[in-house]
Design an enzyme around this catalytic site. Structure first.
Site, PDB file in Angstrom:
ATOM      1  CG  HIS A  27      12.757  -2.103   2.252  1.00 30.25           C
ATOM      2  ND1 HIS A  27      10.816  -1.628   1.854  1.00 30.25           N
ATOM      3  CD2 HIS A  27      13.137  -1.352   3.069  1.00 30.25           C
ATOM      4  CE1 HIS A  27      11.277  -0.775   3.057  1.00 30.25           C
ATOM      5  NE2 HIS A  27      12.028  -0.244   3.641  1.00 30.25           N
ATOM      6  CD  GLU A  28      16.311  -2.009   5.418  1.00 25.99           C
ATOM      7  OE1 GLU A  28      17.029  -0.807   5.165  1.00 25.99           O
ATOM      8  OE2 GLU A  28      15.434  -2.102   6.051  1.00 25.99           O
ATOM      9  CG  HIS A  32      15.960   2.356   2.131  1.00 25.09           C
ATOM     10  ND1 HIS A  32      14.718   3.563   1.281  1.00 25.09           N
ATOM     11  CD2 HIS A  32      15.361   1.772   3.143  1.00 25.09           C
ATOM     12  CE1 HIS A  32      14.055   3.629   1.993  1.00 25.09           C
ATOM     13  NE2 HIS A  32      14.484   2.176   3.260  1.00 25.09           N
ATOM     14  CD  GLU A  88      10.833   3.003   4.740  1.00 23.80           C
ATOM     15  OE1 GLU A  88      10.724   1.407   4.948  1.00 23.80           O
ATOM     16  OE2 GLU A  88      11.663   3.318   4.872  1.00 23.80           O
TER      17      GLU A  88
HETATM   18 ZN   LIG Z   1      12.560   1.463   4.691  1.00 19.87          ZN
END
Ligand SMILES: [Zn+2]
Length: 274
Positions: free
Chosen positions: A145-146, A149, A203
């Protein structure tokens, strides 16, 4: 709160950005999860890269001084082993990411937090590992997830939005604002400036790209669901505030369930070839 202290320390990286001509870019290829939204950028990538480099150097120096940098070698090895499986998979979204100077660290802190800066500098906090009793699959989910980004250059997009809005922007806050639970200060500052929709979009994109990275690396993509369930449990009241700026918990879980299904074949294939 820690975040705010960091944000203050980063005053040095607050800059007035001259508004470059806006360009529409495709930061990543869509992948199986089909994240193909075009992004409008008004800030040059070099500005963000430089700010991230400065921020990372400062943070690491502070952590080293406090004795909280990579203190537990078993944890460091564990987190780096997962990073080493995830990073090669970034090429499927953007081949240039293989040339990034990736680094992975473990920071000793009670905070349930993790981040990946633009350019691939990553940290996982011991609070996340220990309070959530994370499995390797769940760690891969949060790191995926990171990383997502960073691949999607969400920090640059946020800085661009601020520049377009004519604000004095803090690139530092834009970079930190992309993080998750531990970074509510910067997140809220950003929110009040720009409103909710793009943050939610970021997100969701990070969830979807992250789940594909994990599956391709041979980690069970369904772990993203249990990860966010655990997050909600440990953060209690804090989560309510946090979730008000994020996709609702149930929305997020149903999206993750849907996308975990889509990438299951990639996971099964990766497991076979390991
Ligand atoms: Zn996030």
């Amino acid at each position: 709160m820690k975040t705010i202290v960091i944000a203050k320390r980063l005053v040095a990286t607050t800059i007035m950005l001259t508004l470059a001509s806006c360009e529409t870019v495709q930061t990543t290829q869509g992948g199986v999860v089909g994240v193909d939204r075009e992004q409008r950028m008004a800030v040059a990538p070099q500005v963000i890269e430089e700010a991230a480099r400065e921020q990372y150097t400062t943070l690491m120096a502070q952590e080293r001084q406090k004795g909280t940098l990579n203190r537990n070698s078993a944890q460091v090895q564990r987190v780096r082993a997962i990073a080493n499986r995830l990073i090669p998979q970034t090429a499927g979204f953007r081949p240039d990411a293989l040339r990034w100077a990736w680094e992975t660290n473990v920071l000793t802190s009670a905070e349930v937090n993790a981040w990946c800066m633009p350019g691939g500098k990553m940290a996982v906090y011991t609070g996340l590992i220990e309070k959530l009793h994370v499995t390797d699959d769940e760690l891969a989910a949060v790191m995926g997830h990171e990383i997502a980004h960073a691949l999607r250059e969400h920090a640059r997009e946020r800085a661009s939005e601020q520049a377009v809005a004519g604000s004095v922007i803090s690139v530092g806050a834009a970079i930190l604002g992309v993080g998750d639970l531990g970074q509510k200060g910067a997140e809220f500052a950003y929110m009040s400036l720009l409103g909710l929709p793009n943050s939610r979009r970021h997100e969701t994109e990070a969830d979807r790209v992250g789940i594909e990275l994990a599956a391709r690396a041979g980690y069970d993509p369904r772990a993203a669901i249990t990860l966010w369930q655990k997050m909600a449990q440990v953060s209690g009241g804090e989560t309510l505030k946090f979730l008000s700026t994020h996709p609702s918990h149930s929305e997020r879980l149903s999206d993750l369930t849907d996308y975990a299904q889509r990438v299951m074949p990639l996971y099964q294939q990766a497991k076979k070839s390991r």
